[in-house]
Design an enzyme around this catalytic site. Sequence first.
Site, PDB file in Angstrom:
ATOM      1  CB  SER A   6      30.332  70.813  37.839  1.00 37.35           C
ATOM      2  OG  SER A   6      31.262  72.036  37.329  1.00 37.35           O
ATOM      3  CG  HIS A  31      34.500  69.883  39.785  1.00 37.61           C
ATOM      4  ND1 HIS A  31      35.533  69.049  39.863  1.00 37.61           N
ATOM      5  CD2 HIS A  31      34.318  70.506  38.593  1.00 37.61           C
ATOM      6  CE1 HIS A  31      36.370  69.307  38.740  1.00 37.61           C
ATOM      7  NE2 HIS A  31      35.508  70.048  37.972  1.00 37.61           N
ATOM      8  CG  ASP A  33      34.706  73.287  36.320  1.00 44.06           C
ATOM      9  OD1 ASP A  33      35.551  72.373  36.504  1.00 44.06           O
ATOM     10  OD2 ASP A  33      33.519  72.764  36.462  1.00 44.06           O
ATOM     11  CG  MET A  35      37.341  77.559  33.055  1.00 41.85           C
ATOM     12  SD  MET A  35      35.735  77.331  32.135  1.00 41.85           S
ATOM     13  CE  MET A  35      35.352  75.681  32.436  1.00 41.85           C
ATOM     14  CG  HIS A  64      38.975  71.078  36.910  1.00 41.58           C
ATOM     15  ND1 HIS A  64      38.248  70.975  36.048  1.00 41.58           N
ATOM     16  CD2 HIS A  64      40.392  71.284  36.456  1.00 41.58           C
ATOM     17  CE1 HIS A  64      38.684  70.285  34.986  1.00 41.58           C
ATOM     18  NE2 HIS A  64      40.089  70.552  35.254  1.00 41.58           N
ATOM     19  CG  MET A  66      40.242  73.658  33.454  1.00 43.72           C
ATOM     20  SD  MET A  66      38.327  73.401  32.989  1.00 43.72           S
ATOM     21  CE  MET A  66      37.782  73.846  34.537  1.00 43.72           C
ATOM     22  CG  MET A 135      39.685  66.720  31.288  1.00 40.41           C
ATOM     23  SD  MET A 135      38.738  67.521  32.627  1.00 40.41           S
ATOM     24  CE  MET A 135      37.596  68.489  31.738  1.00 40.41           C
ATOM     25  CG  ASP A 173      35.178  67.454  35.237  1.00 41.83           C
ATOM     26  OD1 ASP A 173      33.929  67.652  35.066  1.00 41.83           O
ATOM     27  OD2 ASP A 173      36.057  68.439  35.253  1.00 41.83           O
ATOM     28  N   GLY A 174      33.038  65.903  33.110  1.00 40.96           N
ATOM     29  CA  GLY A 174      32.524  66.246  31.731  1.00 40.96           C
ATOM     30  C   GLY A 174      31.869  65.079  31.203  1.00 40.96           C
TER      31      GLY A 174
HETATM   32  C1  DX5 Z   1      34.596  71.400  32.020  1.00 35.13           C
HETATM   33  C2  DX5 Z   1      34.616  71.248  33.383  1.00 35.13           C
HETATM   34  C3  DX5 Z   1      33.359  70.318  33.810  1.00 35.13           C
HETATM   35  C4  DX5 Z   1      32.147  70.753  33.721  1.00 35.13           C
HETATM   36  C5  DX5 Z   1      31.216  69.715  33.719  1.00 35.13           C
HETATM   37  O1  DX5 Z   1      35.548  72.308  31.302  1.00 35.13           O
HETATM   38  O2  DX5 Z   1      35.774  70.893  33.719  1.00 35.13           O
HETATM   39  O3  DX5 Z   1      33.729  70.349  35.549  1.00 35.13           O
HETATM   40  O4  DX5 Z   1      31.659  71.890  34.701  1.00 35.13           O
HETATM   41  O5  DX5 Z   1      29.954  70.103  33.288  1.00 35.13           O
HETATM   42  P1  DX5 Z   1      29.075  69.017  32.728  1.00 35.13           P
HETATM   43  O6  DX5 Z   1      28.792  67.841  33.508  1.00 35.13           O
HETATM   44  O7  DX5 Z   1      27.769  69.784  32.108  1.00 35.13           O
HETATM   45  O8  DX5 Z   1      29.690  68.266  31.366  1.00 35.13           O
HETATM   46 ZN    ZN Z   2      35.812  70.689  35.955  1.00 36.50          ZN
END
Ligand code: DX5
Ligand code: ZN
Length: 224
Positions: A6, A31, A33, A35, A64, A66, A135, A173-174
Site C-alpha cells: 500500500s 494498492h 488508497d 481518501m 481503494h 474511500m 478491512m 486490508d489494514g
Molecule cells: C487504511 C487503508 C490501508 C492502509 C494499510 O485506510 O485502506 O490500505 O494503507 O496500511 P497498514 O498496512 O499500515 O495498516
Molecule cells: Zn486500502
Amino acid sequence: MRLAPSLLSADFGALGEAVTAAEQAGADAFHLDVMDGHFVPNISFGPAVVRAVRTRTRRPLDVHLMISEPARYLDEFREAGADTLVVHFEATTEHRRLLSRIRELGAEAGLALRPDTPVERAESLLGELDQLMVMGVRPGFSGQAFLPEALPKLQWVRTRLDEMGSAADLSIDGGVNAATGAQAAAAGATFFVCGNSVFGRGSVGENLGALRRAIDAGAADAVR
Ligand code: DX5
Ligand code: ZN
C-alpha cells in the site's frame, strides 16, 4: 497468495523509487488508497497520483476508493490506470449499478466493507465481484493495529465463495504483518494489502520476503 504493498505508507517524495523497489522485491500488485476527507477523515491523493504510478509499473493497480459518491469518479480513475476499482459498501446504495459500471469500463470490480459493517450484508453481491475486501482496521490511516474480528469475516466469505465456485479475490486490508497475515491466510484470504509492514522499518525486499513466507505458511495451515 498475492501481496499488494500500500503506497499510503511509502515516502511520497520518492514514490517512483518505492514502486520500483517493491516491484523488484516481488510485489504482485499495488494498492492505492484514495481518501477524500469526507467518507474518511484523512485526505490522500487522487487520479494524478494513480496516473504517475501507472508510468512506473505494469503490475495491477488496486485502487481503494474511500470516497463519497464513488460513481462520479470511476471513469477518471479507470482512465488514470486502475485495474481494480474497489468501492465501499457504505458509500453507495446502488451497489449493483456501480459494480457493473466498473466491469463495463474494463476493470475488475471490488467491494470493501468497514469493520462496523456486517459482512453478511454483501452476500447477495458476491456473484458480481472480482474482489471482496475485508478491512482489518477502520479506514483512514495506515499503521493501525489489526482488528481480530476480521478473521471470522474472512472465514465466512471464504466458505460462501467456495460454495459458489467463485475465483474472486478475498482481500484483507489494514494491520497486515507477518503474524496477522498468516492468520488471514489461514482464514482464507488470497490478497494481502500491506502498508507499514512493507514500507516501515527495514528494507522493502526483506520485509516483503518475510511477509510472503509467513503468509504462505498460514495458507498451508488452511489446507490442512
Ligand atoms: C487504511 C487503508 C490501508 C492502509 C494499510 O485506510 O485502506 O490500505 O494503507 O496500511 P497498514 O498496512 O499500515 O495498516
Ligand atoms: Zn486500502
